[in-house]
Design a protein around this motif. Sequence first.
Motif, mmCIF file in Angstrom:
data_model
loop_
_atom_site.group_PDB
_atom_site.id
_atom_site.type_symbol
_atom_site.label_atom_id
_atom_site.label_comp_id
_atom_site.label_asym_id
_atom_site.label_seq_id
_atom_site.Cartn_x
_atom_site.Cartn_y
_atom_site.Cartn_z
ATOM 1 N N THR A 356 0.186 60.158 61.287
ATOM 2 C CA THR A 356 -1.110 60.791 61.023
ATOM 3 C C THR A 356 -1.858 59.956 59.995
ATOM 4 O OG1 THR A 356 -0.416 62.160 59.144
ATOM 5 C CG2 THR A 356 0.009 63.033 61.366
ATOM 6 N N THR A 357 -3.086 60.388 59.690
ATOM 7 C CA THR A 357 -3.873 59.728 58.642
ATOM 8 C C THR A 357 -3.620 60.333 57.274
ATOM 9 O OG1 THR A 357 -5.739 61.205 59.042
ATOM 10 C CG2 THR A 357 -5.696 59.124 60.269
ATOM 11 N N THR A 358 -2.887 61.438 57.238
ATOM 12 C CA THR A 358 -2.625 62.115 55.966
ATOM 13 C C THR A 358 -1.396 61.513 55.308
ATOM 14 O OG1 THR A 358 -3.607 64.179 56.745
ATOM 15 C CG2 THR A 358 -2.138 64.314 54.841
ATOM 16 N N ALA A 359 -1.598 61.008 54.104
ATOM 17 C CA ALA A 359 -0.515 60.362 53.370
ATOM 18 C C ALA A 359 0.006 61.287 52.284
ATOM 19 C CB ALA A 359 -1.009 59.060 52.747
ATOM 20 N N THR A 360 1.315 61.246 52.074
ATOM 21 C CA THR A 360 1.951 61.958 50.966
ATOM 22 C C THR A 360 2.225 60.952 49.856
ATOM 23 O OG1 THR A 360 2.977 63.580 52.442
ATOM 24 C CG2 THR A 360 3.929 63.330 50.242
ATOM 25 N N VAL A 361 1.673 61.246 48.704
ATOM 26 C CA VAL A 361 1.759 60.332 47.570
ATOM 27 C C VAL A 361 2.645 60.947 46.505
ATOM 28 C CG1 VAL A 361 0.468 59.029 45.840
ATOM 29 C CG2 VAL A 361 -0.575 59.511 48.070
ATOM 30 N N ILE A 362 3.637 60.175 46.044
ATOM 31 C CA ILE A 362 4.505 60.591 44.941
ATOM 32 C C ILE A 362 4.218 59.682 43.750
ATOM 33 C CG2 ILE A 362 6.888 60.873 44.152
ATOM 34 C CD1 ILE A 362 7.692 61.340 47.052
ATOM 35 N N THR A 363 3.945 60.288 42.608
ATOM 36 C CA THR A 363 3.552 59.519 41.428
ATOM 37 C C THR A 363 4.670 59.501 40.389
ATOM 38 O OG1 THR A 363 2.520 61.464 40.390
ATOM 39 C CG2 THR A 363 1.134 60.069 41.785
ATOM 40 N N ALA A 364 4.651 58.455 39.558
ATOM 41 C CA ALA A 364 5.683 58.292 38.537
ATOM 42 C C ALA A 364 5.504 59.265 37.387
ATOM 43 C CB ALA A 364 5.660 56.856 38.020
ATOM 44 N N GLU A 365 4.288 59.667 37.098
ATOM 45 C CA GLU A 365 4.007 60.619 36.046
ATOM 46 C C GLU A 365 3.160 61.745 36.633
ATOM 47 O OE1 GLU A 365 3.424 57.094 34.612
ATOM 48 O OE2 GLU A 365 2.336 57.021 36.487
ATOM 49 N N PRO A 366 3.108 62.923 36.009
ATOM 50 C CA PRO A 366 2.289 64.012 36.536
ATOM 51 C C PRO A 366 0.845 63.550 36.725
ATOM 52 C CG PRO A 366 3.724 64.828 34.812
ATOM 53 C CD PRO A 366 3.861 63.337 34.809
ATOM 54 N N HIS A 367 0.294 63.833 37.883
ATOM 55 C CA HIS A 367 -1.050 63.345 38.209
ATOM 56 C C HIS A 367 -2.160 64.212 37.639
ATOM 57 C CE1 HIS A 367 -0.787 66.520 41.194
ATOM 58 N NE2 HIS A 367 0.224 65.894 41.807
ATOM 59 N N GLY A 368 -1.890 65.478 37.375
ATOM 60 C CA GLY A 368 -2.894 66.354 36.784
ATOM 61 C C GLY A 368 -4.030 66.724 37.708
ATOM 62 N N LEU A 369 -3.865 66.530 39.003
ATOM 63 C CA LEU A 369 -4.937 66.815 39.959
ATOM 64 C C LEU A 369 -5.026 68.303 40.271
ATOM 65 C CD1 LEU A 369 -4.315 63.840 42.406
ATOM 66 C CD2 LEU A 369 -6.252 64.092 40.829
ATOM 67 N N ILE A 370 -6.168 68.712 40.796
ATOM 68 C CA ILE A 370 -6.408 70.054 41.312
ATOM 69 C C ILE A 370 -6.858 69.905 42.753
ATOM 70 C CG2 ILE A 370 -7.788 72.165 41.065
ATOM 71 C CD1 ILE A 370 -8.142 71.458 38.115
ATOM 72 N N THR A 371 -6.341 70.727 43.623
ATOM 73 C CA THR A 371 -6.732 70.658 45.028
ATOM 74 C C THR A 371 -8.254 70.708 45.157
ATOM 75 O OG1 THR A 371 -4.671 71.662 45.793
ATOM 76 C CG2 THR A 371 -6.579 71.837 47.255
ATOM 77 N N GLY A 372 -8.795 69.778 45.940
ATOM 78 C CA GLY A 372 -10.242 69.696 46.128
ATOM 79 C C GLY A 372 -10.887 68.583 45.341
ATOM 80 N N GLN A 373 -10.181 68.052 44.349
ATOM 81 C CA GLN A 373 -10.732 66.919 43.614
ATOM 82 C C GLN A 373 -10.690 65.660 44.482
ATOM 83 O OE1 GLN A 373 -8.416 66.881 39.947
ATOM 84 N NE2 GLN A 373 -10.073 67.948 38.874
ATOM 85 N N TYR A 374 -11.581 64.716 44.151
ATOM 86 C CA TYR A 374 -11.666 63.468 44.908
ATOM 87 C C TYR A 374 -10.793 62.413 44.234
ATOM 88 C CZ TYR A 374 -15.422 65.204 47.873
ATOM 89 O OH TYR A 374 -16.148 65.913 48.802
ATOM 90 N N VAL A 375 -9.970 61.749 45.053
ATOM 91 C CA VAL A 375 -9.069 60.726 44.522
ATOM 92 C C VAL A 375 -9.163 59.473 45.368
ATOM 93 C CG1 VAL A 375 -7.462 62.435 43.598
ATOM 94 C CG2 VAL A 375 -7.103 61.496 45.896
ATOM 95 N N GLY A 376 -8.701 58.384 44.804
ATOM 96 C CA GLY A 376 -8.607 57.116 45.519
ATOM 97 C C GLY A 376 -7.385 56.370 45.041
ATOM 98 N N GLY A 377 -7.159 55.191 45.597
ATOM 99 C CA GLY A 377 -5.985 54.424 45.211
ATOM 100 C C GLY A 377 -6.159 52.938 45.425
ATOM 101 N N TYR A 378 -5.450 52.155 44.617
ATOM 102 C CA TYR A 378 -5.449 50.695 44.699
ATOM 103 C C TYR A 378 -4.012 50.184 44.598
ATOM 104 C CZ TYR A 378 -10.510 49.967 43.949
ATOM 105 O OH TYR A 378 -11.868 49.916 44.074
ATOM 106 N N GLY A 379 -3.775 49.014 45.188
ATOM 107 C CA GLY A 379 -2.584 48.240 44.882
ATOM 108 C C GLY A 379 -1.333 48.579 45.649
ATOM 109 N N VAL A 380 -1.404 49.361 46.756
ATOM 110 C CA VAL A 380 -0.203 49.648 47.536
ATOM 111 C C VAL A 380 0.247 48.371 48.245
ATOM 112 C CG1 VAL A 380 0.757 51.013 49.430
ATOM 113 C CG2 VAL A 380 -0.857 52.050 47.816
ATOM 114 N N ARG A 381 1.552 48.131 48.228
ATOM 115 C CA ARG A 381 2.108 46.904 48.802
ATOM 116 C C ARG A 381 1.624 46.671 50.241
ATOM 117 N NH1 ARG A 381 5.203 42.035 48.638
ATOM 118 N NH2 ARG A 381 6.058 41.773 50.705
#
Length: 734
Positions: A356-381
């Motif tokens: 699918t297009t939906t990715a599950t992201v696991i972070t090294a530290e708590p991300h502090g996000l709230i559902t509905g907030q806009y996020v992005g990402g850089y640097g994935v191998r």
Amino acid sequence: MTVQAHDNITRPLVSNNGDGTHTPLVVSQNTTQELRDAGEFYPNPEFWTEVSKGSDDFIVARGNTGGAGWIEISKSPFTVDDETLLRIARPVQMPTRISLLTSMTHRNAGQQIASFEMISDDELAGLEPVAEPVPIAILDASQTATTITVNFASAPAQPLRIGQVVSVYGFVDTRLNVNSATVASVVSPTQITLVGNDYAFTSTTITTTLGNGAAFIERYDLIGRARNGIAMVQGNTLATQRRFYARSQGGLMRPSGALNAGHNINTGTDVATAAATGYDTIAWLPPLETVIDVSRKGVFFADRVPDGNGGLAPRHRFTQVIPNTVRTYWMQFRVRAVPSMSRPIARIVSVAKTGTTTATVITAEPHGLITGQYVGGYGVRDFNNFPNLTTGATCTVVDANTFTVVWGGAVTATSYGGYIFRQQGQQPVGGAIAQVAQTVARTNNIVTLVGSSAWAAPTVVGNIVELYGVRDAVTGANLGVDGSYEVINLATTTLTLRPVTDGDGVVHAPIGTDIVTTNCGGGVVQRLGYRIHSAQAVEFEPLMTEPASAGNPDVGESAGTQNVAVTNIPAVSLTSTTISGGQAAHDAAIAGNPMRIGARAATSNYTGVSSGDTADLISTLFGVQITKPYSIPEAEWATTLALTAITDVAVQTAAGAGLKRHVTWFQATNTGASAVDVLLRDGTTTRLQVTIPAGQSEQFPLPTGIPLTANTALNVQLSAAGTVRFNALGYTAA
């Protein structure tokens, strides 16, 4: 040695050179104090005071080639709503002329701002600073096109005014969390509209969104809450724009630009140039000198290219709102992260999709996000299946370290490394680098990073970058290299880095065990650097000169003045119609330096002027003046002919419109058996006729010359058939 200045503050009369020696300060007749630092070393407590330092910010003296030195305030890309404030340790008084040589690594629109300020010392004088602005709770907000409408539950205790600069933070719909906005209108005591200041809001429609007690407007004071002062702010993405502010006696700030829109105006660039390039060549040169005059007449901003002969380009002037002239002032440099900055918030351990297009992201530290907030990402191998998510998408929170987001195409893939960011106000991460780390190695604490493509600006030699989320490409394990580095070399995809050691001796990146070349993922972020190449301030007492008025002493003060406009050294324009006061009169002994006259050097005649017009004197290319009857060499002519018949032979053809042939000398040799006349003719008109006896040679100098009719040929003929050698000299002129 010290001096008691006019503000009763004892100041040293020497400057610290940083090597144990001191240099006396030079004080001119009307200069009361001079402060100057050229950025060669830091810390320097005799000149600089750290008022505050933001979390993970640092200050360091840099530059190692060709006299290129500067003090750099390096702002963390991770923290918000904090600042680093560096102050010149000694105050000044007006009038003051300030000269600043500064540059920036890059601009972050509405995210991190750099500013120079001159603020009144209110606390020292026992005056209360301007009241600290209190955040205002927002009832709700909405956006139409590029305008945001904000409603309050009740009228704020401190009313907002058109032209004030504010930031919005705390909305779950992070698109509404904008920075460096301008209050465009006050519709009512409980409603305002906002437009972009440092950047134009992305045009979109956002329906009414409740603040829910978490959304606020921040009114940040750009002049440090001082009752009097000025500020120069570099905040938007254009390196050739700044915004200026002034305040007097605790009133509202007067901005440059448009009051109810953007305050930025065009200036010179703040993009530094490299004096030289090469391995470990840290040599950025200041691109601009900014000159600020603060006096009782006004506040004047101008700039010019340093180390050259160019004049100042005026940029802005405040003439009504002028800081109090009798106050004491501090000069300071500030770099601030606004409250809702788009910033990296967590490192990615792994990111995975299962068809699918939906990715599950696991972070090294708590991300502090709230559902509905806009996020992005850089640097994935695996940057093909997980390309840099630069524009942001809404997330769904699973737990403190896990969330889902639509990222790339529908595939089954897992990858590691990189970082995520919370996107605020639809703005990207300032300083985010598009290239993705693919391998990393560390040898003797020098880190080598190979990227997914050739590294590009602002990742260049001499800049300071942050490695974030560099993790093993197989296990997602932390490789222990995240931190702050200075770029010491780059060659296409290979980046060579050295850990940064700041002015306090703190190393801002891990050091230790060597790391063999390891496949990885990871992001690189350019740290915002505010470079101070030189800071100078000169206090002075203005010298006023008033010419004496001839005649009636009651005439206006402008009577008898000499209008002299100095446009640029050495050019001086005298607008008066009379020039007098020479150094020596005619027939008097020579005195002083002469006023020279000049001529126009020419290799051809210029177009003739009309009768009565002024005409330039002309000379040879070596300055030898040309005077009648002679001409410049290039306009001279010479002709030799063999004459035999009673027909016109051209000595010189017609010269062209407005030009005449002038004859200054001719000579004839008669080799025939009979005397013959030689006729010099102006076209078909005989102007001179001479007899040459048989077997004789005659020459005829013409001291004043014979001018022909304009645009007419010079001809010669014999009176009878014979054999005559004819030679002539002359020139062409109007």
